[in-house]
Design a protein around this motif. Structure first.
Motif, PDB file in Angstrom:
ATOM      1  N   HIS A 192      -1.608   1.008   6.964  1.00 53.63           N
ATOM      2  CA  HIS A 192      -2.692   1.344   6.043  1.00 53.63           C
ATOM      3  C   HIS A 192      -2.345   0.801   4.657  1.00 53.63           C
ATOM      4  N   VAL A 193      -3.259   0.037   4.081  1.00 53.79           N
ATOM      5  CA  VAL A 193      -3.064  -0.531   2.744  1.00 53.79           C
ATOM      6  C   VAL A 193      -4.127   0.062   1.818  1.00 53.79           C
ATOM      7  N   PRO A 194      -3.765   0.986   0.932  1.00 52.54           N
ATOM      8  CA  PRO A 194      -4.760   1.607   0.048  1.00 52.54           C
ATOM      9  C   PRO A 194      -5.145   0.686  -1.111  1.00 52.54           C
ATOM     10  N   GLU A 208     -16.517  -6.258   3.803  1.00 54.21           N
ATOM     11  CA  GLU A 208     -16.446  -7.689   4.118  1.00 54.21           C
ATOM     12  C   GLU A 208     -15.216  -8.329   3.477  1.00 54.21           C
ATOM     13  N   ALA A 209     -14.924  -7.960   2.242  1.00 55.86           N
ATOM     14  CA  ALA A 209     -13.761  -8.516   1.552  1.00 55.86           C
ATOM     15  C   ALA A 209     -12.464  -8.079   2.235  1.00 55.86           C
ATOM     16  N   GLY A 210     -12.395  -6.814   2.646  1.00 58.00           N
ATOM     17  CA  GLY A 210     -11.192  -6.329   3.306  1.00 58.00           C
ATOM     18  C   GLY A 210     -10.924  -7.023   4.627  1.00 58.00           C
ATOM     19  N   LEU A 211     -11.964  -7.192   5.440  1.00 60.11           N
ATOM     20  CA  LEU A 211     -11.796  -7.859   6.730  1.00 60.11           C
ATOM     21  C   LEU A 211     -11.431  -9.332   6.544  1.00 60.11           C
ATOM     22  N   ALA A 212     -12.010  -9.965   5.516  1.00 61.57           N
ATOM     23  CA  ALA A 212     -11.665 -11.361   5.240  1.00 61.57           C
ATOM     24  C   ALA A 212     -10.216 -11.475   4.790  1.00 61.57           C
ATOM     25  N   ALA A 213      -9.761 -10.507   3.991  1.00 63.17           N
ATOM     26  CA  ALA A 213      -8.366 -10.525   3.545  1.00 63.17           C
ATOM     27  C   ALA A 213      -7.419 -10.367   4.725  1.00 63.17           C
ATOM     28  N   LYS A 227      -8.362  -3.717  16.305  1.00 61.51           N
ATOM     29  CA  LYS A 227      -9.307  -4.325  15.373  1.00 61.51           C
ATOM     30  C   LYS A 227      -9.033  -3.842  13.955  1.00 61.51           C
ATOM     31  N   SER A 228      -9.212  -4.749  13.002  1.00 59.96           N
ATOM     32  CA  SER A 228      -9.066  -4.377  11.588  1.00 59.96           C
ATOM     33  C   SER A 228     -10.286  -3.589  11.142  1.00 59.96           C
ATOM     34  N   ASP A 229     -10.105  -2.734  10.130  1.00 62.83           N
ATOM     35  CA  ASP A 229     -11.210  -1.921   9.636  1.00 62.83           C
ATOM     36  C   ASP A 229     -10.946  -1.564   8.180  1.00 62.83           C
ATOM     37  N   GLU A 243      -9.049   2.197   2.290  1.00 63.30           N
ATOM     38  CA  GLU A 243      -7.836   1.769   2.986  1.00 63.30           C
ATOM     39  C   GLU A 243      -8.179   0.617   3.911  1.00 63.30           C
ATOM     40  N   LEU A 244      -7.388  -0.439   3.810  1.00 62.80           N
ATOM     41  CA  LEU A 244      -7.481  -1.531   4.775  1.00 62.80           C
ATOM     42  C   LEU A 244      -6.560  -1.171   5.943  1.00 62.80           C
TER      43      LEU A 244
END
Length: 304
Positions: A192-194, A208-213, A227-229, A243-244
């Motif tokens: 988890h990346v806050p 969208e920005a988080g998933l692209a990152a 899967k990323s979320d 949180e990414l």
């Protein structure tokens, strides 16, 4: 001195007793024989290690894991050396029955101060047999030690941090304390990346920005089950808290600080590209309107 006389002289020198132990005279020849036992034991141990390494190679009918080979080779090594030690003592004429007395003395010693050494010894055997801890595992100990297991010995385990600092940890700490093994039985873990964005930003654009990152970081695991979320986790004083949530491979699991930095770097890039504001603490200052009264006190003006 001819050759036969030289041989007789050398033979008498080798058999000449240096010291007597019980009914046995210890001579140079016996000491050389014991050294030969030790050299032979070293050769046997080396051959066993090579044979076990071959079993770890893929494509063989019987294949062992690397951790299994390591544990088995350690146990075989200790067994061989113990057998050679008893054989050497017996050859020197030392009565092994005396070890009963030595064992009793050791028992008393354990009661008076060798508990930790004995506990670490038994814990090392348990670790090698159970294989709950293997060389190469990335662990987080209750004491705060975080790093990769480099070596498991009979008394201690060497843990190497990501700063290449070797920490010698007693084996009993792995048995008696809490141990988080990040690479125990699977190759991927979720992290988890806050991060936070300013109030009023489009949540879908943040997602969208988080998933692209996540896609830009090498080592992100993305499949049907992993899967990323992006989660909205709270409303902060100055920001919407997200949180990414991503699955990462074993290499990123073993470098948590670097992994966090990689995803934060990618997040900042993607958020800036989409003109999403990253907030900083702000305070609104409200000044109430009022009346400033001025009165004269003893001929001087004073405000109230």
């Amino acid at each position: 001195m001819n050759f036969s006389e030289w041989l007789d002289h050398a033979g008498s020198l080798l058999t000449h007793p240096l010291v007597s132990v019980g009914q046995t005279d210890i001579s140079i020849g016996r000491l050389i024989a014991v050294i030969g036992f030790l050299v032979l034991a070293g050769v046997v141990v080396s051959l066993i290690d090579r044979a076990l390494q071959r079993l770890a190679k893929p494509g063989r009918s019987v294949t062992l894991s690397k951790s299994g080979v390591y544990a088995l080779s350690r146990i075989m090594r200790y067994t061989v050396w113990a057998l050679v030690a008893f054989m050497g003592l017996d050859y020197l004429g030392i009565n092994l029955s005396h070890f009963a007395l030595i064992g009793g003395a050791i028992g008393v010693g354990i009661g008076f101060g060798l508990q930790n050494i004995f506990s670490n010894f038994i814990s090392g055997i348990v670790l090698l047999l159970e294989q709950t801890l293997k060389v190469g595992d990335f662990v987080d100990l209750q004491s705060g030690v975080v790093g990769r297991v480099s070596e498991i010995n009979i008394r201690y385990t060497r843990v190497t941090t990501n700063d290449s600092v070797d920490v010698i940890v007693p084996n009993s700490e792995f048995i008696n304390g809490r141990v988080t093994n990040w690479t125990f039985d699977t190759d991927s873990r979720r992290v988890h990346v806050p991060f936070g964005v300013a109030y009023g930003c489009d949540k879908d654009l943040v997602r969208e920005a988080g998933l692209a990152a996540a896609e830009t970081v090498d080592g992100t695991v993305s499949n049907a089950t992993h899967k990323s979320d992006v989660w909205l986790v709270g409303f902060g004083d100055n920001s919407l808290n997200f949180e990414l949530v991503i699955w990462v491979n074993e290499q990123l699991v073993k470098t948590p600080a670097r992994t966090q930095a990689l995803y934060l770097w990618a997040l900042e890039t993607e958020l800036t590209t989409r003109n999403i504001e990253i907030p900083f603490p702000q305070r609104d200052l409200h000044i109430r309107s009022g009346v400033l009264q001025i009165a004269k006190v003893d001929g001087a003006e004073a405000s109230s």
